[in-house]
Design a protein around this motif. Structure first.
Motif, PDB file in Angstrom:
ATOM      1  N   MET A   9       1.127   2.310  35.485  1.00 31.19           N
ATOM      2  CA  MET A   9       2.228   1.440  35.891  1.00 31.19           C
ATOM      3  C   MET A   9       3.057   0.970  34.700  1.00 31.19           C
ATOM      4  O   MET A   9       3.944   0.168  34.871  1.00 31.19           O
ATOM      5  CB  MET A   9       1.692   0.215  36.655  1.00 31.19           C
ATOM      6  N   GLY A  10       2.770   1.410  33.499  1.00 30.12           N
ATOM      7  CA  GLY A  10       3.496   0.967  32.308  1.00 30.12           C
ATOM      8  C   GLY A  10       3.125  -0.466  31.945  1.00 30.12           C
ATOM      9  O   GLY A  10       2.134  -1.024  32.434  1.00 30.12           O
ATOM     10  N   GLN A  11       3.934  -1.085  31.118  1.00 35.30           N
ATOM     11  CA  GLN A  11       3.684  -2.468  30.710  1.00 35.30           C
ATOM     12  C   GLN A  11       5.020  -3.143  30.444  1.00 35.30           C
ATOM     13  O   GLN A  11       6.028  -2.498  30.182  1.00 35.30           O
ATOM     14  CB  GLN A  11       2.801  -2.513  29.473  1.00 35.30           C
ATOM     15  N   PRO A  12       5.031  -4.507  30.524  1.00 34.72           N
ATOM     16  CA  PRO A  12       6.299  -5.228  30.319  1.00 34.72           C
ATOM     17  C   PRO A  12       6.803  -4.989  28.898  1.00 34.72           C
ATOM     18  O   PRO A  12       6.048  -4.633  27.991  1.00 34.72           O
ATOM     19  CB  PRO A  12       5.895  -6.692  30.545  1.00 34.72           C
ATOM     20  N   PRO A  13       8.090  -5.216  28.696  1.00 35.23           N
ATOM     21  CA  PRO A  13       8.643  -5.067  27.339  1.00 35.23           C
ATOM     22  C   PRO A  13       7.933  -6.012  26.357  1.00 35.23           C
ATOM     23  O   PRO A  13       7.783  -7.213  26.646  1.00 35.23           O
ATOM     24  CB  PRO A  13      10.115  -5.429  27.520  1.00 35.23           C
ATOM     25  N   ARG A  14       7.523  -5.456  25.219  1.00 33.04           N
ATOM     26  CA  ARG A  14       6.742  -6.253  24.272  1.00 33.04           C
ATOM     27  C   ARG A  14       7.556  -7.402  23.692  1.00 33.04           C
ATOM     28  O   ARG A  14       7.049  -8.495  23.482  1.00 33.04           O
ATOM     29  CB  ARG A  14       6.232  -5.340  23.127  1.00 33.04           C
ATOM     30  N   TRP A  15       8.856  -7.165  23.486  1.00 33.03           N
ATOM     31  CA  TRP A  15       9.670  -8.214  22.864  1.00 33.03           C
ATOM     32  C   TRP A  15       9.848  -9.405  23.778  1.00 33.03           C
ATOM     33  O   TRP A  15       9.974 -10.544  23.317  1.00 33.03           O
ATOM     34  CB  TRP A  15      11.032  -7.647  22.457  1.00 33.03           C
ATOM     35  N   VAL A  16       9.811  -9.142  25.114  1.00 35.21           N
ATOM     36  CA  VAL A  16       9.899 -10.248  26.057  1.00 35.21           C
ATOM     37  C   VAL A  16       8.623 -11.074  26.022  1.00 35.21           C
ATOM     38  O   VAL A  16       8.637 -12.303  26.081  1.00 35.21           O
ATOM     39  CB  VAL A  16      10.180  -9.721  27.479  1.00 35.21           C
ATOM     40  N   ASP A  17       7.446 -10.382  25.893  1.00 34.25           N
ATOM     41  CA  ASP A  17       6.163 -11.087  25.768  1.00 34.25           C
ATOM     42  C   ASP A  17       6.150 -11.981  24.522  1.00 34.25           C
ATOM     43  O   ASP A  17       5.674 -13.116  24.555  1.00 34.25           O
ATOM     44  CB  ASP A  17       5.022 -10.073  25.704  1.00 34.25           C
ATOM     45  N   ARG A  18       6.685 -11.432  23.429  1.00 34.16           N
ATOM     46  CA  ARG A  18       6.696 -12.211  22.181  1.00 34.16           C
ATOM     47  C   ARG A  18       7.594 -13.449  22.305  1.00 34.16           C
ATOM     48  O   ARG A  18       7.282 -14.513  21.790  1.00 34.16           O
ATOM     49  CB  ARG A  18       7.169 -11.337  21.039  1.00 34.16           C
ATOM     50  N   LEU A  19       8.716 -13.284  23.022  1.00 39.48           N
ATOM     51  CA  LEU A  19       9.602 -14.427  23.244  1.00 39.48           C
ATOM     52  C   LEU A  19       8.885 -15.497  24.046  1.00 39.48           C
ATOM     53  O   LEU A  19       8.978 -16.696  23.744  1.00 39.48           O
ATOM     54  CB  LEU A  19      10.861 -13.961  23.976  1.00 39.48           C
ATOM     55  N   LEU A  20       8.151 -15.071  25.084  1.00 40.39           N
ATOM     56  CA  LEU A  20       7.409 -16.025  25.900  1.00 40.39           C
ATOM     57  C   LEU A  20       6.353 -16.768  25.064  1.00 40.39           C
ATOM     58  O   LEU A  20       6.195 -17.984  25.171  1.00 40.39           O
ATOM     59  CB  LEU A  20       6.764 -15.290  27.074  1.00 40.39           C
ATOM     60  N   GLU A  21       5.610 -16.023  24.250  1.00 40.31           N
ATOM     61  CA  GLU A  21       4.578 -16.640  23.420  1.00 40.31           C
ATOM     62  C   GLU A  21       5.178 -17.609  22.396  1.00 40.31           C
ATOM     63  O   GLU A  21       4.557 -18.595  22.012  1.00 40.31           O
ATOM     64  CB  GLU A  21       3.775 -15.559  22.703  1.00 40.31           C
ATOM     65  N   LEU A  22       6.423 -17.318  21.977  1.00 38.78           N
ATOM     66  CA  LEU A  22       7.060 -18.139  20.963  1.00 38.78           C
ATOM     67  C   LEU A  22       7.493 -19.491  21.508  1.00 38.78           C
ATOM     68  O   LEU A  22       7.382 -20.513  20.833  1.00 38.78           O
ATOM     69  CB  LEU A  22       8.261 -17.397  20.383  1.00 38.78           C
ATOM     70  N   VAL A  23       7.968 -19.522  22.767  1.00 36.18           N
ATOM     71  CA  VAL A  23       8.580 -20.752  23.272  1.00 36.18           C
ATOM     72  C   VAL A  23       7.696 -21.497  24.266  1.00 36.18           C
ATOM     73  O   VAL A  23       7.926 -22.671  24.535  1.00 36.18           O
ATOM     74  CB  VAL A  23       9.931 -20.447  23.927  1.00 36.18           C
ATOM     75  N   CYS A  24       6.689 -20.832  24.826  1.00 34.88           N
ATOM     76  CA  CYS A  24       5.886 -21.453  25.868  1.00 34.88           C
ATOM     77  C   CYS A  24       4.817 -22.353  25.263  1.00 34.88           C
ATOM     78  O   CYS A  24       4.233 -22.049  24.214  1.00 34.88           O
ATOM     79  CB  CYS A  24       5.237 -20.378  26.744  1.00 34.88           C
ATOM     80  N   ALA A  25       4.544 -23.449  25.949  1.00 31.92           N
ATOM     81  CA  ALA A  25       3.488 -24.363  25.503  1.00 31.92           C
ATOM     82  C   ALA A  25       2.155 -23.649  25.524  1.00 31.92           C
ATOM     83  O   ALA A  25       1.852 -22.934  26.495  1.00 31.92           O
ATOM     84  CB  ALA A  25       3.450 -25.599  26.401  1.00 31.92           C
ATOM     85  N   PRO A  26       1.308 -23.816  24.492  1.00 31.98           N
ATOM     86  CA  PRO A  26       0.045 -23.068  24.410  1.00 31.98           C
ATOM     87  C   PRO A  26      -0.872 -23.311  25.590  1.00 31.98           C
ATOM     88  O   PRO A  26      -1.535 -22.384  26.060  1.00 31.98           O
ATOM     89  CB  PRO A  26      -0.578 -23.577  23.101  1.00 31.98           C
ATOM     90  N   HIS A  27      -0.914 -24.535  26.115  1.00 31.36           N
ATOM     91  CA  HIS A  27      -1.853 -24.817  27.201  1.00 31.36           C
ATOM     92  C   HIS A  27      -1.366 -24.242  28.540  1.00 31.36           C
ATOM     93  O   HIS A  27      -2.123 -24.213  29.514  1.00 31.36           O
ATOM     94  CB  HIS A  27      -2.081 -26.330  27.325  1.00 31.36           C
ATOM     95  N   LEU A  28      -0.106 -23.758  28.622  1.00 25.83           N
ATOM     96  CA  LEU A  28       0.420 -23.146  29.842  1.00 25.83           C
ATOM     97  C   LEU A  28       0.592 -21.637  29.722  1.00 25.83           C
ATOM     98  O   LEU A  28       0.814 -20.942  30.725  1.00 25.83           O
ATOM     99  CB  LEU A  28       1.778 -23.767  30.209  1.00 25.83           C
ATOM    100  N   GLU A  30      -1.317 -18.970  29.052  1.00 24.57           N
ATOM    101  CA  GLU A  30      -2.222 -18.024  29.720  1.00 24.57           C
ATOM    102  C   GLU A  30      -1.950 -17.962  31.224  1.00 24.57           C
ATOM    103  O   GLU A  30      -1.883 -16.877  31.820  1.00 24.57           O
ATOM    104  CB  GLU A  30      -3.667 -18.428  29.456  1.00 24.57           C
ATOM    105  N   GLU A  31      -1.763 -19.125  31.831  1.00 27.35           N
ATOM    106  CA  GLU A  31      -1.528 -19.163  33.286  1.00 27.35           C
ATOM    107  C   GLU A  31      -0.192 -18.511  33.657  1.00 27.35           C
ATOM    108  O   GLU A  31      -0.105 -17.683  34.580  1.00 27.35           O
ATOM    109  CB  GLU A  31      -1.559 -20.615  33.761  1.00 27.35           C
ATOM    110  N   ILE A  32       0.878 -18.846  32.928  1.00 27.13           N
ATOM    111  CA  ILE A  32       2.205 -18.289  33.220  1.00 27.13           C
ATOM    112  C   ILE A  32       2.220 -16.789  32.977  1.00 27.13           C
ATOM    113  O   ILE A  32       2.743 -16.002  33.783  1.00 27.13           O
ATOM    114  CB  ILE A  32       3.273 -18.989  32.383  1.00 27.13           C
ATOM    115  N   GLN A  33       1.627 -16.371  31.848  1.00 20.44           N
ATOM    116  CA  GLN A  33       1.650 -14.946  31.525  1.00 20.44           C
ATOM    117  C   GLN A  33       0.847 -14.140  32.542  1.00 20.44           C
ATOM    118  O   GLN A  33       1.235 -13.017  32.933  1.00 20.44           O
ATOM    119  CB  GLN A  33       1.102 -14.744  30.108  1.00 20.44           C
TER     120      GLN A  33
END
Length: 899
Positions: A9-28, A30-33
């Motif tokens: 099924m492929g995988q999401p764009p890596r740069w979008v994942d990195r953006l999410l990890e950069l701006v998202c609160a650490p305690h949220l 894992e759940e959001i991702q």
């Protein structure tokens, strides 16, 4: 965060994942991702991978809302280290905590202040002693030539050299940039001529040095007037320091003092050619008047190569790359070449020279020529003493602070439940420790001033005049930080280890209450404290016993109610010998005087010796003997027992000897009677002198040195000291006799003071250092015991707090107060007993090394160690008894109420 990816099924764009990890609160994150990945898999199945990637990108953007963005919540990251609110809160908590536990706070302040004051006082002394001549720019290239001697197996050294040596070194030794002779002179008086009236006279002038212009190149001074390069180039010139110039010419400026006249010894007239500022740093170059060496320099007789004097010193300024060992070899070869012929007359006698670096000059106690010198071993010992006392104080603080930890368990548990981090708690406790340390600094200042006042004789002269404020400030800051960290880290760590859940259930949850680890570290600290205290107790007992023995033991002569008065040296040169004997006879007539004699003191720090040769037997015996010039009343006055022969008979010059037992044995005689009639010839003399008597051995020096061969002899020209035995042994009767002695003295020497001292004062001078050591050891012992008891008190308090309910149960079951006290005390007695056992071998070794410095010493008894151990146990028992009795007397109903 790694998540399993769906197959094919492929995988999401890596740069979008990195953006999410950069701006998202650490305690949220894992759940959001996780939710976004599940939706991505579903979209990929339904609309394909390309569309799923675009939808994943849009979904990530939708989650970038305030609730999901990264922030720095205080509950997660803690309060910033630099926060005014935090600091104010710490101060408030510290103030409340210190006030709530006033007893412990006071004990902590007292304990730390003692350690801090000891460090402060010792730092002042040690830093001053190590600062001598450190600011001299030529320090690393300056050396002093000293002389060593070997005679009859005895080696000694003096700072002087033969007078011809400077010129010889200047001509023949390579690697020397400048040769600087320093000839120290003493003048009984100096006169300053006045335009009107009599000259102003200054008596007993010291710090007068004969040298040349090279001296001011070796030791740079700030010139206030005069020409440095030509100042001492001509005879009859003098350069003064500013302090001496102000003394001689008050009210005049340095320029006005130039070309003024000074008269030495009534006949030597010199002119002031320069004034220099006093050295702004501690220095062993203590001259205040610098005369040109050509003023008093005569052509040297070749025989002067064979003699040395402590006041005739030689300094060298070496070239940059010079080898001191090679220069030393050249100097020794030069000296031996010129002096060998003259040294032969002294028999088995050797002399050689060493180079003493300027950095070691201040610590050369063996070469002390009368100035201030320091012993490096003593200074290092003081540093060790300061470290030990500070360690005891820190240990005391740790024990007392740890004793309060259980009382703060609930407070710490609540704070941790509300989000306080371990670092924050430790910082808070360090802040409390720093506050207590600052309070201790204030008390330490008062204690140090009290020490300087009470023990002022232990403080080196000039210490208060030279202070490096920058070094002092850095030392105090370093001391504050070090003590805060050493004292506060361990208790802070204990507090930070509390588990909130356990604390709120009534369990402190740390090692202090853990039966598997029953206070091992804290008990070890108590053992260490009493280990040090035991060392000091034994040392104090032994030092005081040896000092008492040295002062009270039989010296071999009577010294009670004996006073001595030297005839001033200048009067011996200007008055006839008969005047001294007339004074003696006048004193003898006083009713308060039982005997009078002219002669050297039996025991003193000054001595004269020479080689004597036994003649008239096969094989010559050469022996170095101490000479004592005495009259015929000397032996009866001091009650020296005659073992054979008779007393000396009156004579103007040396005609016979009375020797001691040691001399008899050293000369090869088996009995005193065999020595009678034997003839001795003094080195340099032409006649043989008979031995007419033998006296029992008596001490001429301190108990550190063995009794030397002694010869008593008559020589009227060498009798300079009055020895007066008072008729009464009651001090109350002495003052009247001393007043009469002063009156008689003025009849013969009206211009000289009657300068006397009792013989016991002379003996005290022998053991001045031992008296100082005794006072320091006694003070250190008291401090060690006090601090150790404070620490033991803290441990007793902790134990009583922990065992409150146990004690209550025991009392309910019928235990007596005495039984409970014994139960609580036995553990502490064990700790002190362990410390005594561990310290005794080291204490025995230390006091044995101290006693080895004395030839005549006390016997080391095991009872000293037993007694000191019992004393330590008694002190410990008294310390813990208060808390033990208090805990045992508590009403068990109150102690069991919470259960």
């Amino acid at each position: 965060m790694n998540h399993p990816k769906p197959p094919n099924m492929g995988q999401p764009p890596r740069w979008v994942d990195r953006l999410l990890e950069l701006v998202c609160a650490p305690h949220l994150l894992e759940e959001i991702q996780g939710d976004l990945y599940e939706r991505y898999v579903r979209d990929a199945r339904q609309v394909g991978t390309g569309n799923a990637n675009r939808r994943y990108w849009r979904n990530v953007l939708r989650f970038m809302r305030p609730f999901a963005l990264k922030r720095q919540p205080r509950s997660q990251t803690g309060t910033p280290l630099i926060s005014i609110d935090m600091l104010l809160n710490y101060v408030k908590i510290a103030r409340r905590q210190l006030w709530r536990n006033r007893l412990f706070s006071g004990l902590n302040v007292v304990g730390l202040s003692i350690g801090l004051s000891a460090c402060w006082v010792i730092y002042r002394i040690v830093s001053f002693e190590f600062s001598f001549d450190t600011q001299n720019p030529n320090r690393d290239r300056i050396v002093r030539v000293v002389s060593r001697f070997m005679s009859d197996g005895n080696e000694q050294g003096i700072p002087g050299t033969p007078l011809p040596l400077p010129d010889a070194v200047r001509r023949h030794v390579a690697g020397v940039e400048r040769v600087i002779p320093l000839l120290y002179h003493w003048f009984d008086h100096v006169q300053i001529p006045q335009q009107q009236g009599k000259p102003v006279q200054f008596d007993d002038n010291r710090s007068v040095v004969l040298t040349d212009t090279n001296y001011f190149q070796m030791v740079p001074y700030n010139w206030l007037s005069g020409n440095p390069s030509q100042a001492l180039a001509q005879p009859n010139c003098v350069v003064l320091t500013q302090s001496r110039a102000t003394q001689y010419f008050p009210g005049l400026s340095p320029l006005q003092i130039l070309h003024k006249t000074i008269v030495y010894r009534d006949t030597l007239t010199v002119q002031v050619v320069g004034v220099v500022a006093d050295l702004p740093y501690p220095s062993d170059f203590t001259g205040s008047e610098f005369l040109s060496i050509s003023t008093d320099q005569q052509p040297y007789d070749p025989g002067t190569w064979g003699s040395t004097n402590s006041g005739d010193q030689l300094f060298l300024l070496l070239t940059a790359n010079a080898d001191p060992k090679q220069i030393e070899t050249q100097i020794n070869a030069l000296s031996k070449q010129n002096s060998a012929t003259y040294l032969k007359q002294f028999g088995n006698f050797q002399r050689w020279h060493l180079l003493q670096p300027l950095a070691e000059l201040h610590f050369g106690v063996e070469y002390n020529e009368g100035g201030h010198r320091a012993n490096k071993h003593v200074l290092f010992g003081l540093i060790g003493l300061a470290c030990f006392i500070l360690a005891l104080a820190v240990i005391n603080y740790v024990n007392l602070a740890s004793a309060q930890v259980p009382q703060r368990a609930r407070e710490i548990g609540i704070r941790k439940t509300l989000g306080s981090r371990q670092r924050t708690l430790i910082m808070q406790f360090l802040g409390e420790t720093a506050a207590i340390t600052l309070l201790a600094f204030g008390l330490a200042y008062g204690l140090s001033q009290l020490f300087f006042t009470t023990f002022g004789d232990l403080i080196p002269d000039g210490m208060t005049a030279h202070q490096n404020w920058l070094a002092i400030a850095l030392f105090l800051i370093a001391l504050l930080i070090s003590v805060t960290l050493l004292a506060g880290l361990y208790p802070g760590w204990l507090i930070a280890r509390f588990q909130p859940a356990a604390v709120l259930r009534g369990q402190t949850g740390y090692a202090a209450t853990d039966r598997r680890n029953p206070l091992t570290l804290r008990k070890s600290l108590i053992v260490f404290q009493f280990f040090i205290a035991q060392l000091f107790i034994v040392g104090s007992l032994i030092v005081n016993q040896q000092l008492r023995y040295a002062l009270q033991a039989d010296m071999g002569f009577v010294r009670e109610a004996v006073l001595t008065a030297p005839i001033p040296w200048k009067l011996t040169k200007t008055t006839p010998v008969n005047q001294r004997f007339a004074l003696k006879q006048a004193i003898q007539k006083l009713p308060g005087v039982s005997a009078v004699s002219l002669g050297n003191q039996p025991a003193s720090n000054s001595y004269s010796s020479n080689t004597h040769e036994l003649v008239g037997k096969k094989g010559k015996v050469a022996l170095n003997m101490y000479r004592k010039y005495v009259d015929t009343d000397y032996i009866p006055l001091y009650k020296l027992p005659l073992l054979a022969g008779r007393n000396l008979q009156p004579a103007d010059t040396i005609r016979e000897y009375v020797v001691n037992e040691t001399a008899v044995k050293a000369l090869g005689f088996h009995t005193p009677q065999e020595a009678l009639g034997a003839f001795l010839k003094e080195n340099g003399g032409n006649k043989a002198v008979p031995i007419v008597g033998v006296v029992r051995d008596f001490h001429t020096r301190s108990f550190r040195e063995k009794i030397q061969p002694i010869a008593l002899m008559t020589d009227q020209e060498s009798l300079f000291t009055l020895n007066i035995k008072l008729a009464s042994n009651q001090p109350a009767d002495w003052q009247q006799t001393i007043t009469q002695l002063n009156t008689v003295w003025k009849q013969f020497y009206p211009d000289a003071a009657f300068d006397y001292e009792f013989y016991d004062q002379t003996m005290d001078a022998f053991y001045k250092q031992d008296r100082q050591l005794s006072r320091v050891v006694n003070l250190a012992t008291a401090i060690a015991i006090l601090i150790s008891c404070l620490g033991l008190f803290g441990l007793a308090t902790l134990t009583a707090h922990q065992r409150t309910k146990e004690i209550g149960i025991r009392k309910v079951l019928g235990a007596s107060v005495a039984g409970v006290v014994a139960l609580l005390s036995k553990d502490f007695i064990k700790l002190v007993l362990i410390a005594v056992v561990l310290a005794s071998p080291l204490a025995w070794w230390a006091v044995t090394q101290y006693l080895q410095r004395f030839t005549y010493r006390i016997n080391l008894s095991a009872w000293v160690f037993v007694g000191s151990g019992l004393l330590a146990l008694l002190i410990a028992l008294l310390t813990v008894s208060y808390q033990s009795i208090k805990a045992a007397s508590l009403n068990p109903i109150k102690s069991l109420r919470s259960d």
